[in-house]
Design an enzyme around this catalytic site. Structure first.
Site, mmCIF file in Angstrom:
data_model
loop_
_atom_site.group_PDB
_atom_site.id
_atom_site.type_symbol
_atom_site.label_atom_id
_atom_site.label_comp_id
_atom_site.label_asym_id
_atom_site.label_seq_id
_atom_site.Cartn_x
_atom_site.Cartn_y
_atom_site.Cartn_z
ATOM 1 N N ASP A 61 0.822 -1.193 -0.118
ATOM 2 C CA ASP A 61 0.013 -0.120 0.126
ATOM 3 C C ASP A 61 1.003 1.322 0.028
ATOM 4 O O ASP A 61 1.866 1.324 1.015
ATOM 5 C CB ASP A 61 -0.875 -0.044 1.203
ATOM 6 C CG ASP A 61 -1.891 1.032 1.335
ATOM 7 O OD1 ASP A 61 -2.854 1.059 0.336
ATOM 8 O OD2 ASP A 61 -1.646 1.797 2.114
ATOM 9 N N GLU A 111 1.995 -0.319 -4.904
ATOM 10 C CA GLU A 111 1.179 0.757 -5.134
ATOM 11 C C GLU A 111 2.081 2.048 -5.091
ATOM 12 O O GLU A 111 2.372 2.407 -4.104
ATOM 13 C CB GLU A 111 -0.029 1.021 -4.317
ATOM 14 C CG GLU A 111 -1.036 1.916 -4.614
ATOM 15 C CD GLU A 111 -2.018 2.567 -3.627
ATOM 16 O OE1 GLU A 111 -1.748 2.326 -2.714
ATOM 17 O OE2 GLU A 111 -3.091 2.718 -4.147
ATOM 18 N N HIS A 165 -10.394 -1.363 -5.893
ATOM 19 C CA HIS A 165 -11.463 -0.631 -4.723
ATOM 20 C C HIS A 165 -11.375 0.671 -4.453
ATOM 21 O O HIS A 165 -12.135 0.908 -3.592
ATOM 22 C CB HIS A 165 -11.084 -1.551 -3.134
ATOM 23 C CG HIS A 165 -9.583 -1.339 -2.861
ATOM 24 N ND1 HIS A 165 -8.344 -1.382 -3.377
ATOM 25 C CD2 HIS A 165 -9.178 -0.465 -1.958
ATOM 26 C CE1 HIS A 165 -7.467 -0.915 -2.933
ATOM 27 N NE2 HIS A 165 -7.710 -0.414 -1.853
ATOM 28 N N ASP A 166 -10.663 1.444 -5.129
ATOM 29 C CA ASP A 166 -10.267 2.850 -4.908
ATOM 30 C C ASP A 166 -10.974 3.698 -6.163
ATOM 31 O O ASP A 166 -10.872 4.802 -5.982
ATOM 32 C CB ASP A 166 -8.719 3.016 -4.888
ATOM 33 C CG ASP A 166 -8.167 2.888 -3.587
ATOM 34 O OD1 ASP A 166 -6.981 2.550 -3.701
ATOM 35 O OD2 ASP A 166 -9.050 2.712 -2.637
HETATM 36 O O1 ISL Z 1 -8.231 7.592 -3.280
HETATM 37 C C1 ISL Z 1 -7.453 7.941 -3.548
HETATM 38 C C2 ISL Z 1 -7.114 9.276 -3.543
HETATM 39 O O2 ISL Z 1 -7.599 9.961 -4.343
HETATM 40 C C3 ISL Z 1 -6.351 7.130 -4.103
HETATM 41 O O3 ISL Z 1 -5.379 7.811 -4.623
HETATM 42 C C4 ISL Z 1 -5.637 6.316 -2.915
HETATM 43 O O4 ISL Z 1 -5.992 6.844 -1.717
HETATM 44 C C5 ISL Z 1 -4.271 6.255 -3.176
HETATM 45 O O5 ISL Z 1 -3.939 5.532 -4.499
HETATM 46 C C6 ISL Z 1 -3.691 5.047 -2.073
HETATM 47 O O6 ISL Z 1 -4.609 4.243 -1.887
HETATM 48 C C7 ISL Z 1 -4.125 3.153 -0.804
HETATM 49 O O7 ISL Z 1 -3.949 3.831 0.502
HETATM 50 C C8 ISL Z 1 -4.851 4.368 1.187
HETATM 51 C C9 ISL Z 1 -6.196 3.436 1.086
HETATM 52 O O8 ISL Z 1 -7.190 4.423 1.471
HETATM 53 C C10 ISL Z 1 -6.449 2.904 -0.172
HETATM 54 O O9 ISL Z 1 -7.453 2.132 -0.170
HETATM 55 C C11 ISL Z 1 -5.362 2.076 -0.635
HETATM 56 O O10 ISL Z 1 -5.380 1.402 -2.181
HETATM 57 C C12 ISL Z 1 -4.398 4.545 2.473
HETATM 58 O O11 ISL Z 1 -4.020 3.412 3.140
#
Ligand code: ISL
Ligand code: CA
Length: 622
Positions: free
Chosen positions: A275, A333, A404-405
């Site tokens: 993450d 990510e 999921h985002d």
């Molecule tokens: O939703 C976003 C902001 O616009 C995405 O960019 C996302 O927050 C970002 O890619 C990071 O995502 C990851 O970390 C976050 C979590 O909320 C997301 O679900 C996860 O995929 C914090 O842990």
């Protein structure tokens, strides 16, 4: 070579960091980087960017840009020759969001036993590996991405035995399982943070404190700093107020994380999805971000952590301490890392990560989350082609459109869902015939679409709810706010998986934690198993086609010359050649050239000598 105001854009783009930073800025301004390569704009000097950006980039922004360009190290991965083979380059992955996948005990919340109960469905698609979003103990401020104890299981999801059974049952079916490790931050309820608040050594230095906040903004609205009376200091949280950033410059923090990673690898996990791993290293001294750059990229300060000064060093250490000894796969990510800097992270010879997710293609150029616009597939293609052709033999792309985002890609393209079956089949045709590892998100395989949210009460996601509050405080009227939420909310991806036409789509016998899509009576696994032209059957066919034809995996990629409404390319390996051609629009188009080869797949069930809306065909050339 130091970059300064007199440096020409085309020269600056010759370096990995220069390429990615300028390309990203142009993208945010709605321009494509090919402008620099193919037009006299390439001869413009950095100092004239304010003119090119019609004043959007002021002098301070250009200073910040120069500081950034001169701060990022240069260690590009060689082009090398020949692609090395690996199981994860041939695999098809499937992402499971446990909360919304299947509820086995009727409490309305998906759980681990629910995933295990549905493994045969996943396996029946031809999937080789699953990525499971976090299931660790968490207060669920951000649905599990705020971890309170890395070695315990969230009580709503089940027990450690359930997780061990899931890992075992995946392996019994010949599938691998990668788990989601959140190393950038912990929950504020984590023992480390609680002890840091009490001023206990060494935990104080596990987190990032400051006497006064800088101007960095959180991904979930507001400042990225929260004041703690107990310590009379501010602590950094790039995400929710309950997600506290760890201090990765502290070797004890790194050791704690490596111990956790090794603990899970020893339990049988085959690797990780990491993450926001690219955020773990922040610029020394935590300087202010440039407001203009922040407004373009939509988060102030991101230039100081999207690829920080020690990122490659820490990833190499993680690889040495955890991944190499277990021969573990890892996908990071990495929001904000463009193609060239991604090569520094994933090159076969870099000993950092196997692959990564970059997100520039998920929004059209010049657009950001919550912008009200219809996604235009034509504007995505240049970015897709760059990752197919410029990522070098030593790096391997991920190919995804959903997770999921994000709202569902098929609905971003077609808000009325008139063509959603055709578009879902077009997207999987692309995914299964491009070079790179395809990632399917749960529900893609049955063509699930965005939810018709109409009120704030229906939303659950902290990013959406915080954004609602922010716009309310700015005096924006409710109808406008709800429209923006509808276009950008992550909750579209988190509505329950649709299993059958029974109540709640067979997801739960209880009251679901978030509403089930009203189209579940026809859009569901059971009904689509029986339906000839269903998205589900098409997914199985496309995945099988890829796995039976190495040319679609390791073959060369050549884009064919067409107008921008059509995307056509060839894949070739050892004398086998396939051509893929797709109409990226909702209007009928002529074929750009004569096609007399044997058609082996189409998302239409009849033949036409023209390309109908979103028609996607595959031909066997030889
Ligand atoms: O939703 C976003 C902001 O616009 C995405 O960019 C996302 O927050 C970002 O890619 C990071 O995502 C990851 O970390 C976050 C979590 O909320 C997301 O679900 C996860 O995929 C914090 O842990
Ligand atoms: Ca449950």
């Amino acid at each position: 070579m130091k970059t300064d105001r007199r440096s020409r854009l085309k020269d600056v783009m010759k370096t990995a960091s220069g390429h990615d930073v300028i390309a990203r800025l142009l993208y945010s301004l709605g321009m494509d980087e090919s402008l620099i390569e193919k037009t006299p704009l390439g001869y413009l000097r950095i100092g004239s960017l304010s003119r090119l950006s019609m004043g959007k980039l002021n002098e301070e922004a250009i200073d910040a840009l120069l500081r950034l360009l001169n701060s990022l190290q240069e260690e590009g991965a060689e082009d090398g020759s020949g692609i090395s083979r690996a199981w994860w380059k041939e695999a098809v992955f499937y992402q499971v969001y446990p909360r919304s996948f299947y509820d086995s005990n009727g409490d309305g919340i998906g759980d681990i036993k629910g995933i295990t109960a549905k493994l045969d469905h996943i396996r029946s698609l031809g999937v080789d590996a699953i990525w499971c979003s976090p299931f660790y103990d968490s207060p669920n401020a951000d649905n599990g991405y705020d971890i309170r104890d890395y070695r315990k299981i969230m009580k709503e999801f089940g027990t450690m035995e359930d997780v061990e059974e899931l890992i075992d049952e995946c392996h019994k079916r010949g599938m691998k399982i990668i788990i989601d490790l959140v190393m950038n931050h912990t929950s504020d309820e984590h023992e480390w943070f609680q002890r840091a608040l009490n001023g206990e050594k060494p935990y104080e230095d596990y987190y990032i404190w400051s006497e006064k906040p800088n101007n960095w903004t959180s991904f979930f609205s507001g400042s990225a700093w929260k004041y703690f009376e107990q310590r009379k200091k501010y602590a950094l949280h790039l995400f929710a107020e309950k997600q506290m950033d760890l201090n990765w410059d502290n070797p004890q923090v790194r050791k704690e994380m490596y111990d956790i990673a090794n603990w899970w690898l020893d339990k049988g996990a085959d690797g990780f999805r990491l993450d926001v791993v690219s955020f773990i290293s922040k610029t020394e001294g935590l300087p202010d971000g440039d407001p203009t750059i922040g407004s373009l990229i939509s988060f102030t300060g991101i230039e100081h952590y999207f690829h920080g000064p020690h990122l490659d060093e820490y990833l190499r250490e993680f690889h040495r301490e955890c991944l190499a000894p277990h021969d573990a796969y890892t996908v990071g990510e990495c929001p904000g890392n463009g193609l060239k800097m991604s090569r520094m992270i994933t090159g076969d010879d870099r000993n950092e990560l196997s692959q990564l997710f970059s997100f520039d293609h998920i929004e059209n150029p010049g657009k950001i989350r919550f912008d009200v616009y219809d996604f235009d597939l034509r504007k995505m293609i240049p970015e897709i082609v760059r990752w197919q052709t410029q990522y070098s033999d030593h790096c391997w792309p991920t190919v995804f459109f959903d997770n999921h985002d994000n709202p569902k890609m098929c609905s971003k393209i077609d808000r009325t869902d008139t063509h959603s079956v055709l578009i879902n089949k077009l997207l999987v045709t692309m995914q299964m015939t491009l070079k790179g590892t395809p990632y399917i998100y749960q529900g893609n395989e049955i063509g699930m679409t965005d939810y018709p949210f109409t009120s704030i009460e229906e939303y659950r996601d902290i990013e959406t709810l915080n954004f609602y509050q922010k716009l309310k405080e700015e005096g924006i009227e409710e109808k406008e706010i709800l429209k923006r939420l509808f276009y950008g909310s992550r909750d579209h991806a988190r509505i329950p998986m649709q299993w059958n036409s029974e109540e709640n789509a067979g997801f739960t016998k209880g009251a679901p934690w978030i509403k089930v899509h009203p189209n579940y009576r026809t859009v569901n696994v059971e009904s689509e198993e029986k339906e000839e032209g269903s998205v589900l059957r098409f997914y199985r066919k496309m995945i099988a086609l890829r796995k039976e034809n190495e040319a679609l995996i390791y073959g060369s990629f050549t884009q064919l010359k067409t107008d921008r409404n059509i995307f056509a390319y060839e894949r070739e390996l050892d004398g086998k050649k396939y051509m893929v051609i797709m109409n990226l629009t909702d209007r009928e188009r002529n074929y750009p050239f004569t096609v007399d080869q044997k058609m082996i797949s189409s998302n239409y069930d009849s033949y036409s000598n023209r390309l109908r809306p979103f028609e996607a065909n595959i031909f066997e050339v030889r």
